[in-house]
Scaffold this motif. Structure first.
Motif, PDB file in Angstrom:
ATOM      1  N   UNK A  50     -12.713 -11.384  31.535  1.00  0.00           N
ATOM      2  CA  UNK A  50     -14.137 -11.065  31.718  1.00  0.00           C
ATOM      3  C   UNK A  50     -14.952 -11.090  30.424  1.00  0.00           C
ATOM      4  N   UNK A  51     -14.405 -11.694  29.376  1.00  0.00           N
ATOM      5  CA  UNK A  51     -15.129 -11.773  28.107  1.00  0.00           C
ATOM      6  C   UNK A  51     -15.959 -13.046  27.984  1.00  0.00           C
ATOM      7  N   UNK A  52     -15.565 -14.092  28.733  1.00  0.00           N
ATOM      8  CA  UNK A  52     -16.213 -15.393  28.590  1.00  0.00           C
ATOM      9  C   UNK A  52     -15.839 -16.119  27.314  1.00  0.00           C
ATOM     10  N   UNK A  53     -14.840 -15.597  26.587  1.00  0.00           N
ATOM     11  CA  UNK A  53     -14.490 -16.176  25.295  1.00  0.00           C
ATOM     12  C   UNK A  53     -13.523 -17.349  25.424  1.00  0.00           C
ATOM     13  N   UNK A  54     -13.713 -18.319  24.546  1.00  0.00           N
ATOM     14  CA  UNK A  54     -12.771 -19.406  24.334  1.00  0.00           C
ATOM     15  C   UNK A  54     -12.503 -19.434  22.833  1.00  0.00           C
ATOM     16  N   UNK A  55     -11.229 -19.292  22.449  1.00  0.00           N
ATOM     17  CA  UNK A  55     -10.870 -19.197  21.034  1.00  0.00           C
ATOM     18  C   UNK A  55      -9.929 -20.342  20.689  1.00  0.00           C
ATOM     19  N   UNK A  65      -5.902 -23.432  22.540  1.00  0.00           N
ATOM     20  CA  UNK A  65      -7.199 -23.076  23.110  1.00  0.00           C
ATOM     21  C   UNK A  65      -6.928 -21.901  24.045  1.00  0.00           C
ATOM     22  N   UNK A  66      -7.390 -20.731  23.625  1.00  0.00           N
ATOM     23  CA  UNK A  66      -7.069 -19.472  24.284  1.00  0.00           C
ATOM     24  C   UNK A  66      -8.324 -18.985  24.995  1.00  0.00           C
ATOM     25  N   UNK A  67      -8.239 -18.812  26.333  1.00  0.00           N
ATOM     26  CA  UNK A  67      -9.450 -18.598  27.146  1.00  0.00           C
ATOM     27  C   UNK A  67      -9.404 -17.322  27.976  1.00  0.00           C
ATOM     28  N   UNK A  68     -10.589 -16.885  28.333  1.00  0.00           N
ATOM     29  CA  UNK A  68     -10.768 -15.935  29.422  1.00  0.00           C
ATOM     30  C   UNK A  68     -10.140 -16.574  30.671  1.00  0.00           C
ATOM     31  N   UNK A 101     -20.820 -21.523  20.095  1.00  0.00           N
ATOM     32  CA  UNK A 101     -20.056 -20.945  18.986  1.00  0.00           C
ATOM     33  C   UNK A 101     -20.573 -19.562  18.587  1.00  0.00           C
ATOM     34  N   UNK A 102     -19.640 -18.663  18.301  1.00  0.00           N
ATOM     35  CA  UNK A 102     -19.976 -17.337  17.777  1.00  0.00           C
ATOM     36  C   UNK A 102     -19.670 -17.266  16.286  1.00  0.00           C
ATOM     37  N   UNK A 103     -18.532 -17.826  15.892  1.00  0.00           N
ATOM     38  CA  UNK A 103     -18.177 -17.795  14.481  1.00  0.00           C
ATOM     39  C   UNK A 103     -16.781 -18.329  14.247  1.00  0.00           C
ATOM     40  N   UNK A 251     -11.648 -20.151  15.798  1.00  0.00           N
ATOM     41  CA  UNK A 251     -13.018 -20.581  16.112  1.00  0.00           C
ATOM     42  C   UNK A 251     -13.368 -19.930  17.448  1.00  0.00           C
ATOM     43  N   UNK A 252     -14.338 -19.030  17.436  1.00  0.00           N
ATOM     44  CA  UNK A 252     -14.640 -18.220  18.608  1.00  0.00           C
ATOM     45  C   UNK A 252     -15.917 -18.737  19.267  1.00  0.00           C
ATOM     46  N   UNK A 253     -15.840 -18.999  20.574  1.00  0.00           N
ATOM     47  CA  UNK A 253     -16.980 -19.471  21.361  1.00  0.00           C
ATOM     48  C   UNK A 253     -17.087 -18.612  22.618  1.00  0.00           C
ATOM     49  N   UNK A 254     -18.272 -18.616  23.211  1.00  0.00           N
ATOM     50  CA  UNK A 254     -18.462 -17.873  24.455  1.00  0.00           C
ATOM     51  C   UNK A 254     -19.150 -18.775  25.490  1.00  0.00           C
TER      52      UNK A 254
END
Length: 256
Positions: A50-55, A65-68, A101-103, A251-254
């Protein structure tokens, strides 16, 4: 101990890095042996639910590629089993599917005997506090820093218990603080987040506080993890000067 591995103080630095990466890989749900193989892997875990993150992670030859879990199927075609893609290429593909991208975070670890401690500037005092005890002394420091700096350092809202290493002048004025809390991957790996008063940066307060915080983590039988944004060049240099070695980048994305 983490997964039956000896305490970090008994390992050489290469063993510290390898042990940390094993903990990270298990958190992401991959076999640590995969790191030695070419290619990339798509995975998900409850930590990102439930974070919506893709790292997108880079450490060794392999990419992950690590995902929600709820978005993992959207990225099934971005990974390759045998050819290791450039990290930027993977990030671009993830962005093309609607993630912002978040950072880019750099993760550093250190060997206990390799930790370099410069001490604090003359007259400086360092204390170790529970987060609740530190609320008052740290308030002026938080007010002086921007919201982005506070969040990146980990002083924002977070329900996990934490301790704070606070560096102050002799009169009690807070100059730098390091917040310490267990990572999601293991109670034996402790995140260090550093915040320094914007008017006092470059004077050595953050370096001294970070070294003291790392010593406290080692004394508790855990591993200090120094996480910083790649764009924060001062933080990157601080890690190197204190003896930390870069172990991985995230590399953190949402998903929007």
């Amino acid at each position: 101990m983490i997964g039956g591995v000896p305490p970090f103080g008994e390992l050489p630095i290469d063993g510290v890095v390898a042990t940390f990466l094993t903990a990270l890989d298990r958190t992401m749900g991959i076999d640590p042996a995969v790191r030695r193989m070419a290619g990339s892997t798509l995975t998900s875990s409850s930590q990102l639910a439930d974070s919506g993150l893709v790292i997108v992670t880079a450490a060794g030859r392999h990419r992950v590629v690590w995902c929600d879990p709820r978005v993992v199927e959207d990225y099934a075609d971005v990974v390759a089993p045998r050819t290791t893609p450039e990290v930027d290429e993977l990030v671009t593909q993830v962005r093309d599917r609607g993630a912002e991208p978040i950072g880019r975070s750099l993760l550093h670890v250190v060997h206990r005997r390799g930790l370099r401690d410069p001490g604090l500037p003359e007259g400086g005092v360092v204390v170790d506090l529970d987060q609740a005890e530190a609320t008052g002394p740290v308030r002026s420091l938080l007010d002086a820093c921007g919201d982005d700096d506070v969040d990146v350092a980990g002083f924002g809202d977070d329900p996990r218990p934490a301790r704070v290493t606070l560096a102050s002048e002799a009169d009690g004025t807070a100059v730098a603080a390091v917040i310490r809390r267990p990572t999601l991957m293991s109670d034996g790996v402790i995140d260090l987040g550093v915040l320094t008063h914007p008017d006092r940066r470059g004077e050595g307060w953050a370096a001294g506080a970070t070294a003291q915080a790392a010593r406290s983590v080692f004394a508790a039988g855990a591993l200090p993890l120094y996480r910083c944004e790649a764009s924060h060049r001062t933080s990157v240099r601080l890690a190197a000067r204190r003896g930390f070695r870069r172990a991985a980048e995230l590399h953190v994305l949402r998903v929007t």
